[in-house]
Motif scaffolding. Structure first.
Motif, PDB file in Angstrom:
ATOM      1  N   LEU A 203     -23.027  15.245 -19.002  1.00 35.98           N
ATOM      2  CA  LEU A 203     -21.753  15.190 -17.752  1.00 35.98           C
ATOM      3  C   LEU A 203     -21.388  16.479 -16.783  1.00 35.98           C
ATOM      4  O   LEU A 203     -19.587  16.208 -15.827  1.00 35.98           O
ATOM      5  N   SER A 204     -20.418  17.771 -17.379  1.00 40.82           N
ATOM      6  CA  SER A 204     -20.441  17.981 -16.902  1.00 40.82           C
ATOM      7  C   SER A 204     -20.575  19.021 -14.896  1.00 40.82           C
ATOM      8  O   SER A 204     -19.809  18.771 -14.782  1.00 40.82           O
ATOM      9  N   THR A 205     -22.005  18.120 -15.335  1.00 40.54           N
ATOM     10  CA  THR A 205     -22.377  17.979 -13.454  1.00 40.54           C
ATOM     11  C   THR A 205     -22.590  16.690 -12.870  1.00 40.54           C
ATOM     12  O   THR A 205     -23.564  16.898 -11.485  1.00 40.54           O
ATOM     13  N   ASN A 206     -22.891  15.650 -13.763  1.00 36.01           N
ATOM     14  CA  ASN A 206     -22.510  14.165 -13.743  1.00 36.01           C
ATOM     15  C   ASN A 206     -21.041  13.875 -12.181  1.00 36.01           C
ATOM     16  O   ASN A 206     -20.672  13.508 -12.025  1.00 36.01           O
ATOM     17  N   GLY A 207     -21.767  13.576 -11.017  1.00 36.78           N
ATOM     18  CA  GLY A 207     -20.850  12.964  -9.760  1.00 36.78           C
ATOM     19  C   GLY A 207     -20.217  11.759 -10.518  1.00 36.78           C
ATOM     20  O   GLY A 207     -18.299  12.739  -9.679  1.00 36.78           O
ATOM     21  N   ILE A 208     -20.356  11.036 -10.700  1.00 33.83           N
ATOM     22  CA  ILE A 208     -19.665   9.786 -10.716  1.00 33.83           C
ATOM     23  C   ILE A 208     -18.581  10.769 -11.722  1.00 33.83           C
ATOM     24  O   ILE A 208     -17.296  10.461 -11.492  1.00 33.83           O
ATOM     25  N   PHE A 209     -19.292  10.284 -12.747  1.00 28.00           N
ATOM     26  CA  PHE A 209     -17.838  11.298 -14.194  1.00 28.00           C
ATOM     27  C   PHE A 209     -16.954  12.231 -14.254  1.00 28.00           C
ATOM     28  O   PHE A 209     -15.549  11.721 -14.850  1.00 28.00           O
ATOM     29  N   ASN A 210     -17.465  12.942 -13.262  1.00 28.14           N
ATOM     30  CA  ASN A 210     -16.661  14.163 -12.800  1.00 28.14           C
ATOM     31  C   ASN A 210     -15.008  13.413 -11.779  1.00 28.14           C
ATOM     32  O   ASN A 210     -14.280  13.242 -12.133  1.00 28.14           O
ATOM     33  N   PHE A 211     -15.711  12.832 -11.353  1.00 23.68           N
ATOM     34  CA  PHE A 211     -14.656  11.101 -10.406  1.00 23.68           C
ATOM     35  C   PHE A 211     -14.235  10.809 -11.144  1.00 23.68           C
ATOM     36  O   PHE A 211     -13.113  10.897 -11.368  1.00 23.68           O
ATOM     37  N   PHE A 212     -14.717   9.816 -12.152  1.00 30.13           N
ATOM     38  CA  PHE A 212     -13.791   9.487 -13.359  1.00 30.13           C
ATOM     39  C   PHE A 212     -12.796  10.212 -13.894  1.00 30.13           C
ATOM     40  O   PHE A 212     -11.929   9.717 -14.403  1.00 30.13           O
ATOM     41  N   PHE A 213     -13.624  11.644 -14.342  1.00 26.41           N
ATOM     42  CA  PHE A 213     -12.242  12.462 -14.705  1.00 26.41           C
ATOM     43  C   PHE A 213     -11.006  12.901 -13.749  1.00 26.41           C
ATOM     44  O   PHE A 213     -10.076  12.891 -14.406  1.00 26.41           O
ATOM     45  N   PHE A 214     -11.432  13.133 -12.847  1.00 23.27           N
ATOM     46  CA  PHE A 214     -10.190  13.222 -11.827  1.00 23.27           C
ATOM     47  C   PHE A 214      -9.275  12.452 -11.890  1.00 23.27           C
ATOM     48  O   PHE A 214      -7.824  12.693 -12.017  1.00 23.27           O
ATOM     49  N   LEU A 215     -10.177  11.153 -11.465  1.00 29.50           N
ATOM     50  CA  LEU A 215      -8.508  10.024 -11.779  1.00 29.50           C
ATOM     51  C   LEU A 215      -7.924  10.085 -12.473  1.00 29.50           C
ATOM     52  O   LEU A 215      -7.212   9.531 -13.147  1.00 29.50           O
ATOM     53  N   MET A 216      -9.294   9.905 -13.719  1.00 33.32           N
ATOM     54  CA  MET A 216      -8.376   9.732 -15.160  1.00 33.32           C
ATOM     55  C   MET A 216      -7.316  11.195 -15.726  1.00 33.32           C
ATOM     56  O   MET A 216      -6.589  10.715 -16.809  1.00 33.32           O
ATOM     57  N   LEU A 217      -7.143  12.458 -15.224  1.00 31.03           N
ATOM     58  CA  LEU A 217      -6.493  12.802 -15.087  1.00 31.03           C
ATOM     59  C   LEU A 217      -5.261  12.791 -14.556  1.00 31.03           C
ATOM     60  O   LEU A 217      -4.252  12.950 -14.582  1.00 31.03           O
ATOM     61  N   ILE A 218      -6.667  11.908 -13.203  1.00 27.29           N
ATOM     62  CA  ILE A 218      -4.436  11.854 -12.771  1.00 27.29           C
ATOM     63  C   ILE A 218      -3.300  11.447 -12.865  1.00 27.29           C
ATOM     64  O   ILE A 218      -2.451  10.492 -12.874  1.00 27.29           O
ATOM     65  N   ALA A 219      -4.405  10.357 -13.793  1.00 28.45           N
ATOM     66  CA  ALA A 219      -3.620   8.539 -14.666  1.00 28.45           C
ATOM     67  C   ALA A 219      -3.010   9.174 -15.521  1.00 28.45           C
ATOM     68  O   ALA A 219      -1.707   8.818 -15.493  1.00 28.45           O
ATOM     69  N   PHE A 220      -3.520  10.417 -16.425  1.00 29.63           N
ATOM     70  CA  PHE A 220      -2.424  11.254 -17.242  1.00 29.63           C
ATOM     71  C   PHE A 220      -1.038  11.792 -16.677  1.00 29.63           C
ATOM     72  O   PHE A 220       0.152  12.054 -17.532  1.00 29.63           O
ATOM     73  N   GLY A 221      -1.336  12.629 -15.628  1.00 30.96           N
ATOM     74  CA  GLY A 221      -0.330  12.975 -15.359  1.00 30.96           C
ATOM     75  C   GLY A 221       0.690  12.638 -14.618  1.00 30.96           C
ATOM     76  O   GLY A 221       1.844  12.757 -14.342  1.00 30.96           O
ATOM     77  N   ALA A 222       0.314  10.852 -13.882  1.00 31.75           N
ATOM     78  CA  ALA A 222       1.676   9.833 -13.666  1.00 31.75           C
ATOM     79  C   ALA A 222       1.600   9.634 -14.980  1.00 31.75           C
ATOM     80  O   ALA A 222       3.500   9.172 -14.462  1.00 31.75           O
ATOM     81  N   SER A 223       1.276   9.662 -16.037  1.00 33.91           N
ATOM     82  CA  SER A 223       1.697   8.996 -16.948  1.00 33.91           C
ATOM     83  C   SER A 223       2.741  10.205 -17.652  1.00 33.91           C
ATOM     84  O   SER A 223       4.271   9.614 -17.939  1.00 33.91           O
ATOM     85  N   PHE A 224       3.140  11.545 -17.650  1.00 39.63           N
ATOM     86  CA  PHE A 224       3.610  12.648 -18.254  1.00 39.63           C
ATOM     87  C   PHE A 224       4.543  12.647 -17.457  1.00 39.63           C
ATOM     88  O   PHE A 224       6.028  12.887 -17.533  1.00 39.63           O
ATOM     89  N   LEU A 225       4.497  12.056 -15.973  1.00 41.15           N
ATOM     90  CA  LEU A 225       5.441  12.203 -15.077  1.00 41.15           C
ATOM     91  C   LEU A 225       5.774  10.812 -14.701  1.00 41.15           C
ATOM     92  O   LEU A 225       7.849  10.998 -14.201  1.00 41.15           O
ATOM     93  N   GLY A 226       6.354   9.740 -15.522  1.00 40.73           N
ATOM     94  CA  GLY A 226       7.187   9.389 -16.230  1.00 40.73           C
ATOM     95  C   GLY A 226       6.766   7.762 -14.896  1.00 40.73           C
ATOM     96  O   GLY A 226       7.649   6.797 -15.250  1.00 40.73           O
ATOM     97  N   ALA A 227       5.794   7.174 -14.293  1.00 38.09           N
ATOM     98  CA  ALA A 227       5.208   6.048 -13.839  1.00 38.09           C
ATOM     99  C   ALA A 227       5.274   4.884 -14.608  1.00 38.09           C
ATOM    100  O   ALA A 227       4.924   4.224 -14.238  1.00 38.09           O
ATOM    101  N   PHE A 228       4.307   5.677 -15.752  1.00 38.81           N
ATOM    102  CA  PHE A 228       4.049   4.226 -16.821  1.00 38.81           C
ATOM    103  C   PHE A 228       3.419   5.049 -17.921  1.00 38.81           C
ATOM    104  O   PHE A 228       3.444   6.173 -17.862  1.00 38.81           O
ATOM    105  N   GLU A 229       3.483   4.166 -18.826  1.00 41.20           N
ATOM    106  CA  GLU A 229       3.247   4.990 -20.987  1.00 41.20           C
ATOM    107  C   GLU A 229       2.328   4.311 -21.046  1.00 41.20           C
ATOM    108  O   GLU A 229       1.199   2.960 -21.037  1.00 41.20           O
TER     109      GLU A 229
END
Length: 549
Positions: free
Chosen positions: A149-175
């Protein structure tokens, strides 16, 4: 002082990255290869085999067990989880529940030891729940898949999107929350009483607090899963749950200490928002990994730095009360602690600004894209070094990779070996990767040492082999193992070579070799952030090389 400020901030924000020693599937055993087409004769292949047999035997004799490195990685993952657990404890979903839960164990019982035992069982239940979650991740995906997973491009991009969602959740966009039916079932079972009831109370806490702990757990599991350590997710969850469970047991034993705790309030949400900014900054590292591995060239160093400067600048203004989200409480005045945090964050922001013009920023260089991706670098433009820079433009794969610090570097094993043999110089294989944080840290903080840099410039031919590059090889260069696995990319070729010849899959991994007969000179070495001991290693290899030649 500036390094101390940066490291204090990054200790909390990016401990999972420090914990991670990036590991991937590894390099290539030449005597197990078959060439896909007929461009190489059997006689030529036999010659390659005979040349590398000594290398394989020599390396097998000297490679030490990699368990120590794996142990260090697991400890780092545990530490990251432990810090994450304390961060989760300050979330508005958990902190207010602490006195309520502790009062349940102390209420109606004058026996302190009994209250403590029940609270201890509650804490152990929390640990069991989260550790089982970590083990489930490993069982579902398997150790090999987690390692990839550490070098798989698809998973790294998925992790990027997932952490963006986590960050938005903490900022109050949704729960982010789990189905209410799960919570209701656990809550009903917790009313049954006895030890089972206490266990289901712990399960209810895990479910109810998921909107706050989910992003932290998700981030931790991503880093642990991509660390290459088989038990990484379980160890990370153990550290997380241990930090979460300790306060419940301690306050049950010393309930009077609850009076000294700060009261719940708007500051809890401020902690959540700050973690949201950190999630956004952390997500960019995964996007950078994808960009480097696939050579998109969209996410260069100055773009990465610009985004970090904006993110941490906004965080500083938020701490000063200049930015307010819809779910924030009014901030009538700044507390001293909040002011200190704002000073640290804004100082870190200012520290990064010169990096837009090529400043090395050694304290965070391990997280940044390579200096070679900088479009405008004043250090290079002003001729900041009197050392002669090697011209590697005509070498194989030079259009894909960049020589660090202007060193005399090859990116293909055979080409580098032939050149070193002609020049009668020692070879250093540098197994590296685009996503390897420790590799960038070595290049920025150790290789730049004057004595080390002088040695690398004058006494050795460096062959950098990127084990996570996703560029497809030319058909004539594609190879397959005796097991039938086709090695189609540059990264898979060098990754398999490292694993099969040197029994290692961690980066960086340095191998000093005799160019004439391809013998390993001294025991290979991983990351070593002390320039003196690293230089001693290089000198030891050179002494062995001179003795043989």
């Amino acid at each position: 002082m500036k390094s101390l400020i940066v490291k204090l901030l990054l200790l909390i924000a990016f401990c999972p990255i420090f914990a991670q020693a990036q590991e991937t599937d590894t390099l290539l055993k030449m005597d197990e290869l078959e060439f896909v087409d007929g461009s190489v004769s059997e006689a030529q292949t036999d010659t390659v085999v005979s040349d590398t047999t000594q290398v394989v035997r020599k390396s097998e004799a000297i490679i030490s067990n990699s368990g120590t490195k794996g142990g260090d990685s697991l400890f780092g993952i545990f530490l990251a989880g432990f810090i994450g657990g304390f961060a989760a404890l300050l979330m508005p979903c958990i902190f207010p529940m602490l006195p309520l839960t502790v009062s349940f164990f102390t209420k109606g019982s004058q026996n302190r030891s009994k209250s403590f035992i029940r609270a201890l069982f509650y804490g152990i239940s929390i640990i069991v729940i989260y550790v089982v979650l970590g083990l489930a991740v490993t069982m579902i995906f398997g150790s090999d898949a987690l390692n990839a997973l550490s070098t798989n491009g698809i998973f790294n991009f998925f992790f990027f999107l997932m952490l963006i969602a986590f960050g938005a959740s903490f900022l109050g966009a949704f729960e982010i929350s789990l189905p209410s039916s799960w919570v209701n079932k656990m809550d009903a079972k917790s009313d049954e009483g006895g030890w089972a009831g206490i266990f289901f109370m712990a399960a209810t806490l895990a479910l109810v607090s998921f909107s706050c702990t989910g992003p932290i757990i998700g981030t931790l599991l991503v880093q642990a899963a991509t660390s290459g350590a088989l038990l990484g997710p379980a160890v990370g969850m153990f550290g997380f749950s241990l930090a979460l469970a300790i306060p419940f047991a301690l306050f049950a034993l010393f309930p009077s200490a609850m009076k000294a705790m700060p009261k719940s309030g708007g500051w809890l949400n401020s902690v959540k928002v700050v973690l949201g900014f950190l999630e956004l900054a952390f997500a960019l590292k995964f996007l950078s990994n994808v960009d480097l591995a696939y050579h998109w060239n969209w996410f260069d160093r100055e773009v990465f730095l610009s985004l970090w400067i904006v993110i941490f600048g906004l965080m500083g203004f938020y701490l000063l009360g200049k930015i307010k989200f819809s779910h924030d409480s009014n901030l009538p005045y700044l507390s001293v602690l909040r002011t200190f945090f704002a000073i640290i964050v804004l100082s870190f922001t200012v520290y990064m600004i010169p990096g837009l013009w090529g400043a090395p920023l050694k304290s965070i260089s391990a997280f940044l894209p390579p200096q070679s991706t900088q479009d405008f670098d004043l250090n290079q433009a002003s001729g900041g070094t009197t050392r002669q820079v090697a011209d590697v433009s005509n070498r194989k794969y030079a259009d894909l990779f960049h020589a660090p610090l202007g060193l005399n570097v090859f990116f293909d094993y055979e080409e580098g070996m032939e050149y070193a043999k002609a020049q009668k110089k020692m070879v250093m294989l540098d197994f590296t990767g685009h996503a390897c944080v420790n590799c960038r840290k070595m290049e920025a903080n150790v290789w730049t040492d004057p004595q080390v840099l002088s040695f690398l410039t004058n006494n050795v031919i460096i062959i950098q082999l990127y084990v996570d590059d996703r560029t497809e090889l030319a058909v004539e260069d594609q190879q397959k193992t005796s097991a039938g696995k086709l090695l189609k990319t540059i990264g898979s070729k060098w990754s398999y070579l490292q694993a099969s010849q040197f029994e290692s899959n961690s980066q960086p991994f340095y191998v000093l070799m005799n160019s004439s007969n391809r013998q390993v000179l001294v025991k290979p070495k991983g990351a070593d952030y002390d320039p003196i001991t690293y230089l001693n290693y290089l000198n030891e290899g050179l002494a062995a090389f001179v003795k043989l030649n």
